[in-house]
Scaffold this motif. Structure first.
Motif, PDB file in Angstrom:
ATOM      1  N   VAL A  41       0.860  -1.184   0.000  1.00  0.00           N
ATOM      2  CA  VAL A  41       0.000   0.000   0.000  1.00  0.00           C
ATOM      3  C   VAL A  41       0.897   1.235   0.000  1.00  0.00           C
ATOM      4  CG1 VAL A  41      -1.788   1.272   1.240  1.00  0.00           C
ATOM      5  CG2 VAL A  41      -1.800  -1.234   1.270  1.00  0.00           C
ATOM      6  N   VAL A  42       0.800   2.044  -1.024  1.00  0.00           N
ATOM      7  CA  VAL A  42       1.621   3.249  -1.130  1.00  0.00           C
ATOM      8  C   VAL A  42       0.819   4.425  -0.588  1.00  0.00           C
ATOM      9  CG1 VAL A  42       2.791   4.814  -2.725  1.00  0.00           C
ATOM     10  CG2 VAL A  42       2.895   2.341  -3.101  1.00  0.00           C
ATOM     11  N   GLY A  47      -7.134   6.518   3.674  1.00  0.00           N
ATOM     12  CA  GLY A  47      -7.512   5.497   2.689  1.00  0.00           C
ATOM     13  C   GLY A  47      -6.558   4.317   2.722  1.00  0.00           C
ATOM     14  N   GLY A  48      -5.260   4.590   2.679  1.00  0.00           N
ATOM     15  CA  GLY A  48      -4.263   3.525   2.660  1.00  0.00           C
ATOM     16  C   GLY A  48      -4.313   2.684   3.922  1.00  0.00           C
ATOM     17  N   ALA A  49      -4.408   3.347   5.075  1.00  0.00           N
ATOM     18  CA  ALA A  49      -4.445   2.628   6.353  1.00  0.00           C
ATOM     19  C   ALA A  49      -5.692   1.756   6.448  1.00  0.00           C
ATOM     20  CB  ALA A  49      -4.398   3.620   7.517  1.00  0.00           C
ATOM     21  N   VAL A  64       0.799  -7.766   4.096  1.00  0.00           N
ATOM     22  CA  VAL A  64       0.452  -6.375   3.774  1.00  0.00           C
ATOM     23  C   VAL A  64       1.540  -5.422   4.267  1.00  0.00           C
ATOM     24  CG1 VAL A  64      -1.283  -4.537   3.998  1.00  0.00           C
ATOM     25  CG2 VAL A  64      -2.010  -6.940   4.015  1.00  0.00           C
ATOM     26  N   THR A  65       2.014  -4.564   3.381  1.00  0.00           N
ATOM     27  CA  THR A  65       3.036  -3.575   3.732  1.00  0.00           C
ATOM     28  C   THR A  65       2.540  -2.182   3.349  1.00  0.00           C
ATOM     29  OG1 THR A  65       4.786  -5.167   3.254  1.00  0.00           O
ATOM     30  CG2 THR A  65       5.435  -2.843   3.340  1.00  0.00           C
ATOM     31  N   ILE A  66       2.645  -1.245   4.293  1.00  0.00           N
ATOM     32  CA  ILE A  66       2.332   0.161   3.989  1.00  0.00           C
ATOM     33  C   ILE A  66       3.645   0.908   3.807  1.00  0.00           C
ATOM     34  CG2 ILE A  66       1.367   2.321   4.902  1.00  0.00           C
ATOM     35  CD1 ILE A  66      -0.620   0.653   6.518  1.00  0.00           C
ATOM     36  N   ILE A  67       3.739   1.694   2.741  1.00  0.00           N
ATOM     37  CA  ILE A  67       4.914   2.547   2.551  1.00  0.00           C
ATOM     38  C   ILE A  67       4.470   3.999   2.716  1.00  0.00           C
ATOM     39  CG2 ILE A  67       6.704   3.288   0.925  1.00  0.00           C
ATOM     40  CD1 ILE A  67       6.600   0.461  -0.256  1.00  0.00           C
ATOM     41  N   ILE A 322      -6.930   4.524  -4.793  1.00  0.00           N
ATOM     42  CA  ILE A 322      -8.084   4.889  -3.956  1.00  0.00           C
ATOM     43  C   ILE A 322      -7.892   6.281  -3.353  1.00  0.00           C
ATOM     44  CG2 ILE A 322      -8.680   2.517  -3.370  1.00  0.00           C
ATOM     45  CD1 ILE A 322      -7.275   2.973  -0.637  1.00  0.00           C
ATOM     46  N   GLY A 323      -8.996   6.812  -2.861  1.00  0.00           N
ATOM     47  CA  GLY A 323      -8.950   8.091  -2.147  1.00  0.00           C
ATOM     48  C   GLY A 323      -9.013   9.276  -3.096  1.00  0.00           C
TER      49      GLY A 323
END
Lengths: 438, 206
Positions: A41-42, A47-49, A64-67, A322-323
């Protein structure tokens, strides 16, 4: 805490090992055996969280990885309330421990290159994915004489919350008696359509008590805006709008409200007919999809075209947008809509990784504007996707009643509901618990 | 009344299908995709009511662990306009009977949540006694039992309960006969301090 550190460290190591196996999409023979796939998730905003959390909730075997470059995310929504002091900026900051405790990896770096199966970061990292979710928020189209550097120092946009919002608050609190705030609103479409007008009300709420002879000039390239009747009514009831003694002077596009240039050295907004010198100048620029979307071939015009059932980019496979950046026809660029898109996307990705078709989506939006300590109103909508998927269709909803149907007691309740909305939408995204005081 | 609705709930639970359903505005949308599953539908509520209906407060109620019948009744009340509200009256008409049943059953299957909040100890102690005397018969097991199909009161945000009592008092929401009698008696005997004590008791529940 220690446990999380261990987990994070472990994940980092296994992530690095995975990067060496370029393009591999299924792990075997490691602690991640059985992982159905990897999602990067960039952008770790609302939205990303939300998307990361709802993927993990639905299927914990998905990696799942958030950057996200920032360690603390300050919400844009509700940040206008820092001006009148109803909330503090500190209360609007959210961190990622709640998500890492769920087993989501969070990498604090800036995503640079989004390839077909990996994301590269500014610190030299590389993160493989089967699906990528891009949620970069907005970037600005500054007029001549305005820039991010200038906005950080003097002529704020304060439209990404955090430091600039705090600076704007300080400028207003420090303004001379009887001074003038000039606020320039953007053209459609832009993030948080009621934002500039709630901000106007929040500035007025502060000035009414602390600097009652001060004035606010709102420059607007448009002739109407979101919750138009409700805002004008609230400005009138609370701040004398429409009278000779109005604190607020809204100059619409047809009357020269369109901003053309900023002279930061004199704090002057140069509009299509006149120039407006402010003691405080706040310029909210026109907007476009976030930089990382532009840099990676996800944009057509200013925004990112997507399939409205899965939010997969129409331009690139396996990458979802998204967002605020997505061109989600029918949905507003609001925080709630971003979270709604995030959940629909999460369900579509989980379905795909389990070999199922994308589910029938459901979306909603609710958005509160707090215009005085005892007055807030809302817009709400329930949506379905048109069968031919060309647009998200509103099937119910509407605005808080105004005029003869205005209910003062309900308006006070909506202030409390606005604060509850804030607690719940941010906890739903970040799992970080209560922030605002009771 | 209750039996009919319960029957509908059961039918609805078995028939979450592609129906565009009866029900007002949704009818216009026969060309829309319908039949979203219970989780998809219920997740749209979480932004306001909390993840799985666990509200952080300070005012929006928790839905977690409520009786499906109670949620269905409330949603139908908002939808028809029988129950006045700030916002739910604008949202509820967006859902068909099947969709409301799906969401109601989803939240009935989640955990109850007690919103952490401030309360006055002495008032809470008095409130506990008053609850037993005036409320326990319908809001059973100290206001925690879903199966009585009354709202769960334990740990609900105090402002929400306060608003609800205001709505009952001014007719924006109609009180069941028994409740009317009990509330009247409570007010007569204890004045407004009685209800205040009871709300402090619910706030104190963990």
């Amino acid at each position: 805490m220690k446990k999380n550190m261990n987990r994070r460290d472990f994940m980092k190591v296994s992530g690095g090992a995975a990067a060496a196996v370029a393009g591999a999409s299924i792990y075997t023979g490691s602690a991640l055996a059985g992982a159905k796939g990897r999602v990067v998730v960039v952008g770790g905003g609302l939205g990303g969280a939300t998307c990361a959390k709802y993927i993990k909730r639905a299927d914990s075997s998905i990696d799942v990885t958030i950057i996200e470059p920032n360690k603390t995310y300050f919400t844009g929504f509700t940040s206008n309330l820092t001006i009148s002091g109803m909330v503090t900026m500190e209360q609007l900051g959210h961190t990622y421990e709640g998500l890492t405790a769920m087993g989501i990896k969070v990498v604090h770096a800036a995503a640079t290159e989004i390839g077909d199966s990996s994301v590269k970061t500014s610190d030299g990292g590389s993160y493989d994915f089967d699906r990528c979710v891009v949620a970069p928020g907005v970037d600005f189209k500054f007029v001549e004489g305005h820039s991010e550097e200038i906005a950080n120092k003097s002529v704020t946009h304060a439209y990404k919350s955090g430091a600039q919002m705090s600076l704007l608050g300080e400028q207003i609190r420090g303004m001379k008696k009887g001074g003038t705030v000039v606020l320039a609103a953007p053209r459609n479409p832009f993030r948080c359509p009621p934002g500039p007008y709630e901000r106007t009300a929040q500035i007025a709420a502060y000035l009414k008590v602390n600097n009652p002879t001060a004035k606010i000039i709102v420059l607007d390239p448009k002739d109407k805006f979101s919750k138009f009747g409700l805002f004008k009514e609230a400005w009138k009831i609370h701040y004398g709008y429409g009278t000779d003694n109005s604190m607020i002077n809204w100059i619409k596009g047809a009357e020269g409200g369109a901003l053309e240039e900023v002279d930061a050295s004199t704090n002057t907004a140069i509009a299509s007919i006149e120039e407006f010198k402010g003691d405080v100048l706040n310029v909210i620029p026109d907007m476009k999809a976030g930089h990382v979307a532009h840099a990676n071939g996800l944009v057509k015009g200013d925004w990112c075209p997507v399939d409205l059932q899965t939010f997969e980019s129409s331009l690139r496979k396996n990458i979802h947008v998204i967002g605020d950046s997505s061109a989600a026809k029918g949905l507003p660029k609001s925080g709630y809509a971003a979270a709604s898109e995030a959940k629909v996307t999460a369900a579509a990705i989980v379905a795909a990784m389990n070999g199922n078709a994308a589910p029938v989506p459901a979306y909603t939006n609710t958005c509160y504007s707090v215009v005085a300590p005892n007055d807030a109103f809302s817009v709400a909508a329930v949506y379905q996707l048109a069968a031919d998927k060309h647009k998200v269709m509103k099937v119910a909803g509407g605005l808080t009643p105004s005029g003869d149907k205005r209910n003062a007691a309900h308006r006070e309740r909506e202030v409390q509901y606005a604060l509850s909305w804030y607690e719940n939408i941010t906890t739903d995204a970040f799992s970080d618990g209560k922030k605002l005081p009771l | 009344m209750k039996v009919t609705k319960l029957a509908l709930a059961i039918i609805g639970g078995c028939a979450i299908s592609m129906s565009a359903s009866a029900g007002g505005k949704v009818d216009k949308s026969v060309s829309n995709m319908t039949g979203a599953d219970a989780t998809m539908l219920s997740n749209t509520c979480a932004g306001c009511h909390g993840t799985d209906g666990a509200s952080s407060g300070p005012a929006i109620p928790s839905l977690g662990g409520m009786s499906a019948l109670y949620i269905t009744d409330m949603m139908n009340g908002y939808k028809s306009g029988d129950i006045k509200s700030t916002i739910m009256g604008r949202i509820a008409p967006g859902y068909s009977e099947d969709e409301i049943d799906a969401m109601a059953n989803y939240f009935a299957g989640t955990e109850q949540h007690r919103t952490p909040q401030a309360f006055d100890k002495a008032k809470a102690a008095k409130g506990m006694k008053l609850h037993d005397k005036y409320c326990e018969k319908c809001h059973s097991e100290s206001g925690t039992l879903a199966e009585d199909d009354s709202g769960i009161l334990a740990g609900q945000p105090t402002p929400y309960l306060h608003y609800s009592m205001e709505d009952f008092a001014n007719g924006d929401r109609s009180m069941p006969k028994k409740m009317k009698k009990k509330v009247k008696k409570l007010n007569k005997k204890e004045g407004s301090a009685g209800m205040e004590a009871i709300l402090n008791y619910y706030a104190s529940q963990k």
